[in-house]
Design an enzyme around this catalytic site. Structure first.
Site, PDB file in Angstrom:
ATOM      1  N   ASP A  70     -58.239 -81.875 -83.926  1.00 17.53           N
ATOM      2  CA  ASP A  70     -57.602 -82.580 -85.262  1.00 17.53           C
ATOM      3  C   ASP A  70     -58.868 -83.458 -85.841  1.00 17.53           C
ATOM      4  O   ASP A  70     -59.153 -83.518 -87.228  1.00 17.53           O
ATOM      5  CB  ASP A  70     -56.486 -83.125 -85.513  1.00 17.53           C
ATOM      6  N   ASN A 145     -54.922 -88.345 -93.423  1.00 19.29           N
ATOM      7  CA  ASN A 145     -53.866 -89.116 -92.721  1.00 19.29           C
ATOM      8  C   ASN A 145     -53.240 -90.336 -93.321  1.00 19.29           C
ATOM      9  O   ASN A 145     -52.043 -90.581 -93.448  1.00 19.29           O
ATOM     10  CB  ASN A 145     -54.372 -89.407 -91.211  1.00 19.29           C
ATOM     11  N   GLU A 146     -54.195 -91.518 -93.329  1.00 23.04           N
ATOM     12  CA  GLU A 146     -53.445 -92.701 -93.740  1.00 23.04           C
ATOM     13  C   GLU A 146     -54.472 -93.617 -94.663  1.00 23.04           C
ATOM     14  O   GLU A 146     -55.687 -93.495 -94.139  1.00 23.04           O
ATOM     15  CB  GLU A 146     -52.762 -93.359 -92.674  1.00 23.04           C
ATOM     16  N   HIS A 156     -52.938-112.070 -83.150  1.00 20.71           N
ATOM     17  CA  HIS A 156     -52.789-113.561 -83.359  1.00 20.71           C
ATOM     18  C   HIS A 156     -53.838-114.172 -84.241  1.00 20.71           C
ATOM     19  O   HIS A 156     -54.995-113.876 -83.685  1.00 20.71           O
ATOM     20  CB  HIS A 156     -52.454-114.301 -81.825  1.00 20.71           C
ATOM     21  N   ASP A 177     -50.265-108.089 -89.941  1.00 22.94           N
ATOM     22  CA  ASP A 177     -51.523-107.776 -89.633  1.00 22.94           C
ATOM     23  C   ASP A 177     -51.869-106.942 -90.503  1.00 22.94           C
ATOM     24  O   ASP A 177     -53.133-106.984 -90.895  1.00 22.94           O
ATOM     25  CB  ASP A 177     -51.529-106.880 -88.361  1.00 22.94           C
ATOM     26  N   ALA A 189     -49.850 -89.593 -86.344  1.00 24.43           N
ATOM     27  CA  ALA A 189     -50.959 -90.284 -85.851  1.00 24.43           C
ATOM     28  C   ALA A 189     -50.714 -91.934 -85.825  1.00 24.43           C
ATOM     29  O   ALA A 189     -49.842 -92.396 -85.328  1.00 24.43           O
ATOM     30  CB  ALA A 189     -52.385 -89.962 -86.981  1.00 24.43           C
ATOM     31  N   TYR A 190     -51.588 -92.857 -86.427  1.00 25.71           N
ATOM     32  CA  TYR A 190     -51.413 -94.122 -86.545  1.00 25.71           C
ATOM     33  C   TYR A 190     -50.221 -94.644 -87.017  1.00 25.71           C
ATOM     34  O   TYR A 190     -49.726 -95.501 -86.445  1.00 25.71           O
ATOM     35  CB  TYR A 190     -52.553 -94.809 -87.623  1.00 25.71           C
ATOM     36  N   ASN A 191     -49.290 -94.015 -87.995  1.00 28.01           N
ATOM     37  CA  ASN A 191     -47.960 -94.400 -88.363  1.00 28.01           C
ATOM     38  C   ASN A 191     -47.256 -94.155 -87.370  1.00 28.01           C
ATOM     39  O   ASN A 191     -46.334 -95.486 -87.168  1.00 28.01           O
ATOM     40  CB  ASN A 191     -47.782 -93.511 -89.481  1.00 28.01           C
ATOM     41  N   SER A 193     -47.906 -94.724 -84.161  1.00 27.54           N
ATOM     42  CA  SER A 193     -48.172 -95.981 -83.056  1.00 27.54           C
ATOM     43  C   SER A 193     -47.757 -97.376 -83.684  1.00 27.54           C
ATOM     44  O   SER A 193     -47.424 -98.065 -82.963  1.00 27.54           O
ATOM     45  CB  SER A 193     -49.527 -96.074 -82.768  1.00 27.54           C
TER      46      SER A 193
END
Length: 282
Positions: A70, A145-146, A156, A177, A189-191, A193
């Site tokens: 991908d 994707n994003e 932190h 963050d 994908a990132y979403n 996780s």
């Protein structure tokens, strides 16, 4: 009619290069009016050894074949825009690449025959996201994707105050963050996780997910005609990132708008089985 076909093989992947060579030989042997062109990196491969062109020059070709995972297809889509893409899967999951290597030759022949008969290809349209500054001074490359907007760093002490508005109405505000806006394509994908929801690729929707928020709102799914604005403050620096590659340095306070891009990606050939792909994620 004359047909221009571009072939992009995953770098440093012998299987991809061997398949690219097979497809080139098939097209050049069986079709008089077909020109098969590889990208520069593929052309340098030992199995190919022929002149190539930048992938961006394949924009406007009749068909571009992406051989790899991908990630390879994301790269190709970014470079060729709305040009029809056939994805051959050499990766593990393959949400975008539906064609198995052993079926690639047959699928390519079918598509080229259709091109010669009709002059065009129809496929599935995948929305992309467009991120830009509120004053339109800069615009990121469209994201399949994003789009992510985050503070100086993850973890932190690295976040920022982020205010989220949907069509001008505030949805959430607080320290986090970052914030992620994904397409259905990018929901896996990132979403995913970051705790965002899975969305079927056929849905006309966008997904809004906060990243490690101190007092976060639940992820939100909105219609594709929605304008999302992300205002960043209380940080020395921040970033807007498209598909993990195109990165823009921000100087807070500043506002980023995210909407659906004008030009979608077009995938041709068989479509990937979404449910089978989810099983491979586990």
């Amino acid at each position: 009619m004359d047909v221009d076909v571009g072939i992009v093989a995953q770098r440093n992947n012998t299987r991809a290069h061997d398949l690219a060579r097979t497809l080139i030989e098939t097209l050049e042997r069986d079709y008089e009016g077909v020109t098969a062109v590889v990208d520069e990196a593929t052309g340098h491969a030992e199995a190919i050894e022929r002149a190539g062109v930048p992938v961006a020059e394949m924009r406007g070709y009749d068909l571009v074949i992406s051989i790899g995972g991908d990630g390879t297809l994301l790269f190709v889509a970014r470079e060729v825009g709305g040009t029809p893409i056939l994805g051959v899967n050499l990766g593990e999951v393959g949400f975008l690449n539906a064609v198995a290597p052993e079926n690639a030759r047959e699928e390519v022949i079918d598509l080229v025959d259709h091109l010669e008969a009709t002059g065009s290809l129809e496929g599935r349209q995948l929305d992309r996201l467009q991120a830009q500054s509120a004053d339109e001074e800069w615009t990121l490359e469209p994201a399949l994707n994003e789009v992510v907007v985050h503070g100086p760093r993850r973890g932190h002490g690295g976040g920022a105050t982020l205010e989220i508005a949907v069509n001008g109405q505030q949805y959430g505000s607080g320290h986090a963050d970052g914030v992620l806006v994904a397409t259905p394509t990018g929901s896996t994908a990132y979403n995913l996780s970051e705790g965002g929801p899975l969305v079927h690729p056929g849905a006309d929707a966008l997904i809004l997910t906060q990243m490690a928020a101190d007092d976060g709102m639940r992820p939100l799914v909105v219609d594709t005609d929605t304008e999302i604005t992300l205002t960043v403050s209380d940080a020395e620096t921040a970033y807007a990132i498209s598909d993990g590659r195109d990165r823009r340095h921000l100087e807070p306070p500043t506002t980023v708008t995210v909407t659906v891009a004008d030009e979608p990606v077009t995938l041709v050939g068989p479509q990937a089985n979404f449910v089978d792909g989810l099983e491979k994620l586990e």
